[in-house]
Motif scaffolding. Structure first.
Motif, PDB file in Angstrom:
ATOM      1  N   GLN A   1      56.025  43.922  52.835  1.00  0.00           N
ATOM      2  CA  GLN A   1      55.014  44.969  52.918  1.00  0.00           C
ATOM      3  C   GLN A   1      54.352  45.074  51.556  1.00  0.00           C
ATOM      4  O   GLN A   1      55.033  45.232  50.550  1.00  0.00           O
ATOM      5  N   GLU A   2      53.063  44.951  51.536  1.00  0.00           N
ATOM      6  CA  GLU A   2      52.408  44.986  50.239  1.00  0.00           C
ATOM      7  C   GLU A   2      51.190  45.902  50.302  1.00  0.00           C
ATOM      8  O   GLU A   2      50.446  45.898  51.266  1.00  0.00           O
ATOM      9  N   ILE A   3      51.039  46.664  49.244  1.00  0.00           N
ATOM     10  CA  ILE A   3      49.900  47.564  49.166  1.00  0.00           C
ATOM     11  C   ILE A   3      48.999  47.070  48.046  1.00  0.00           C
ATOM     12  O   ILE A   3      49.417  46.996  46.889  1.00  0.00           O
ATOM     13  N   LEU A   4      47.783  46.717  48.399  1.00  0.00           N
ATOM     14  CA  LEU A   4      46.877  46.152  47.399  1.00  0.00           C
ATOM     15  C   LEU A   4      46.097  47.254  46.700  1.00  0.00           C
ATOM     16  O   LEU A   4      45.784  48.283  47.296  1.00  0.00           O
ATOM     17  N   PHE A   5      45.768  46.982  45.451  1.00  0.00           N
ATOM     18  CA  PHE A   5      45.060  47.977  44.674  1.00  0.00           C
ATOM     19  C   PHE A   5      43.557  47.811  44.803  1.00  0.00           C
ATOM     20  O   PHE A   5      43.024  46.730  44.528  1.00  0.00           O
ATOM     21  N   PRO A   6      42.878  48.871  45.174  1.00  0.00           N
ATOM     22  CA  PRO A   6      41.421  48.839  45.140  1.00  0.00           C
ATOM     23  C   PRO A   6      40.971  48.950  43.688  1.00  0.00           C
ATOM     24  O   PRO A   6      41.748  49.353  42.826  1.00  0.00           O
ATOM     25  N   THR A   7      39.727  48.583  43.424  1.00  0.00           N
ATOM     26  CA  THR A   7      39.234  48.670  42.049  1.00  0.00           C
ATOM     27  C   THR A   7      37.920  49.438  42.009  1.00  0.00           C
ATOM     28  O   THR A   7      37.178  49.483  42.986  1.00  0.00           O
TER      29      THR A   7
END
Lengths: 340, 340
Positions: free
Chosen positions: A327-333
């Motif tokens: 499970q991975e949560i990606l970072f918005p920029t």
DNA sequence: TACATTGATGCACACGTGTGCACTAACCTT
DNA sequence: AAGGTTAGTGCACACGTGTGCATCAATGTA
């Protein structure tokens, strides 16, 4: 007529078993034989018959991409379309085809998921932006086909059971708000969409709140404005909540299209952006570069999201690293343009 | 485990052949037996195994929908997305799945069409908005798989050999221009997109010219303006060709998004629309109802187009009425809103 | 009653690919 | 030289469905 492994076997002077093993890189076959057979296959334009292959080997080369179709102005249909382009891009490299469909028949409500399962048409599911029922979720689990979700899993299932990737909406809300504060804003409105059944807007709003409180700015319930996700609702915000707008120095729109409408209205009223009022959007839609002024916004890593999800589903299909879930949560920029 | 016709046969106390025939509505089977078997199949949630079916019967239940992905602002990705929703809608009724892909691999250039043909993964092609090479066209013909095009066929092939449906761009251009003239315009500019390899804009422009000449208005080459298909290019038209705009009383934009940008700029400059200048767009994108004033435009019958194409490809797959080709040109319609 | 006809069903093979097992030939060991 | 090992290959069957042909039962006919 189509070329089969039997045809190749005849040309090579071996049995069809040897051809099958050679083309599948079985260690039982000598390198010499392999090379010869692969050469012949290439010159004959051979491709495996998909039906026969799935019948014997349980690989179809198809992935179901489940999404929720919508007919809105720019919003999710554009987002889906763009995300799908990325997904296709990575699936293509693995010679996978995408069957694009909705989870449920819009008229009858019949489940496409269980149909595909029973027809054994696919090797796995990529679930984009749609929730599936408990019953279908159980069917998939029973079938042992891999699933990767591109959003938060539904409430009823244990998160530990699923592979999923999504972007951190809380962080997105936080980054947008923090940026406004750093630019000097002290009273910040947030506008969100009311036509979604998912909780992404709640999360963004929670991030907004957190940023405010960290900087010692009082959070006010009345500065949270839910409206339809359209250009026009953004445009007419001055008419809907004039007194609020007059008393804020920053607005965090949770969709670009609402921000777009607002920017146009502001220009017409002579309100200078960013001097009088600073504005941030969300999604980094292509239109952000066309607004006047260009829109500062939160970029969601679509490509990375697609890449991770595709790599993962391929791994699962090939039974690699499938003993535990990922499970991975990606970072918005933050993409800073002219509106802040 | 999945349910097979053998399982049903065991329950019903008949052979698997009888089950196969019963479920396929063979006239050899008595009504009584059929009903019994169909009941059992239903209660057991039976679906045919797609692989086995295609292997023996040459039906996969898959249609390839070939399109050209693009990443533009609202234009074709939105149009494709919407057309695809319609196509899915009609395919779904026939229990067909859509494999959505580009004709050629964006990196390697390898042909997905010939791959699918050789893999025997599909029953037919719906080709949307993309041209295929002569070589692939020949491959498809050799394979005898049906093809329906949703646009004008490529130059190299005899039109009599193909089934296709598309909208009449000439008529669209004509209707838009005629409407402007009827509303009193005497000097009409047309703006079109320069980033397309198809000839739809040429046709629309030809219709524009025809309408002008029929009404005795002189056609002027310099009133044809090709620009990028973006909001901003429409917006900045006042800067690009100020002297032209000052001397016309109507503009026919061949894309809605360009018109949208222009409307915004006009409002900011105090140019009253439709009083000072009348504007028509093209496509009837959802945004047309959000522009200020709302945009008069040309509606393309997307749903009808999808319905005809799907019905036709299904007929061809089932070898109905396939002795001759069907070519149909659908009429676009004028949608009058506030900008004229 | 014997035979022909019709309608319903089963048998057996085909479709293209994968794979367990048996087989062969070559090489190695003692 | 006999026996053992190993690498390479083929045989035969399986996967689930469709279908030509044979078979069988029921019915009709003379």
């Amino acid at each position: 007529m189509k070329v089969t492994i039997k045809d190749i076997a005849a040309v090579a002077g071996v049995s069809h078993s040897t051809v099958s093993r050679a083309l599948n890189d079985s260690p039982q076959i000598s390198k010499q034989t392999k090379d010869k057979i692969k050469d012949i296959a290439r010159t004959m334009d051979f491709e495996f018959n998909a039906g026969a292959r799935s019948l014997s080997g349980r690989k179809t080369g198809n992935i179901a991409v489940v999404y929720k179709a919508s007919y809105d102005q720019f919003g999710s249909s554009l987002y889906i379309s763009q995300l799908f382009i990325e997904l296709r891009h990575f699936l293509e490299r693995m010679d996978m085809d995408a069957i694009l469909l909705e989870a449920y028949h819009p008229e009858t409500g019949a489940s496409n998921i269980s149909r595909l399962l029973n027809q054994q048409k696919i090797d796995g599911f990529l679930i984009v932006h749609d929730n599936i029922t408990r019953k279908d979720y159980d069917s998939i689990k029973r079938s042992c086909l891999p699933v990767v979700q591109l959003h938060l899993p539904p409430m009823y299932c244990h998160k530990e059971e699923l592979d999923y990737f999504f972007t951190d909406h809380f962080l997105g809300g936080y980054l947008a708000t923090e940026h406004l504060i750093k630019k000097g804003c002290r009273r910040i409105l947030t506008v969100l969409s009311n036509d979604s059944d998912s909780d992404e807007y709640e999360l963004r709003t929670a991030g907004y709140r957190q940023a405010l409180e960290e900087q010692g700015i009082r959070f006010e319930e009345k500065l949270i404005i839910p409206v339809d996700c359209t250009y026009l609702k953004g445009y007419y915000l001055f008419n809907t909540i004039p007194e609020l707008i007059a008393n804020v120095d920053g607005i965090f729109f949770q969709t670009d299209i609402q921000a777009f409408g607002f920017l146009t209205a502001a220009r017409e009223r002579g309100i200078r952006i960013p001097e009088d009022l600073k504005v941030v959007g969300y999604d980094d839609a292509p239109i952000c570069e066309s607004t006047i002024p260009q829109l500062t916004t939160i970029h969601q890593p679509r490509r990375k999201l697609a890449e991770l999800a595709c790599d993962r589903i391929i791994d699962l299909i090939n039974k690699r690293n499938n003993e535990s879930r990922i499970q991975e949560i990606l970072f918005p920029t933050l993409v800073i343009r002219e509106s802040t």
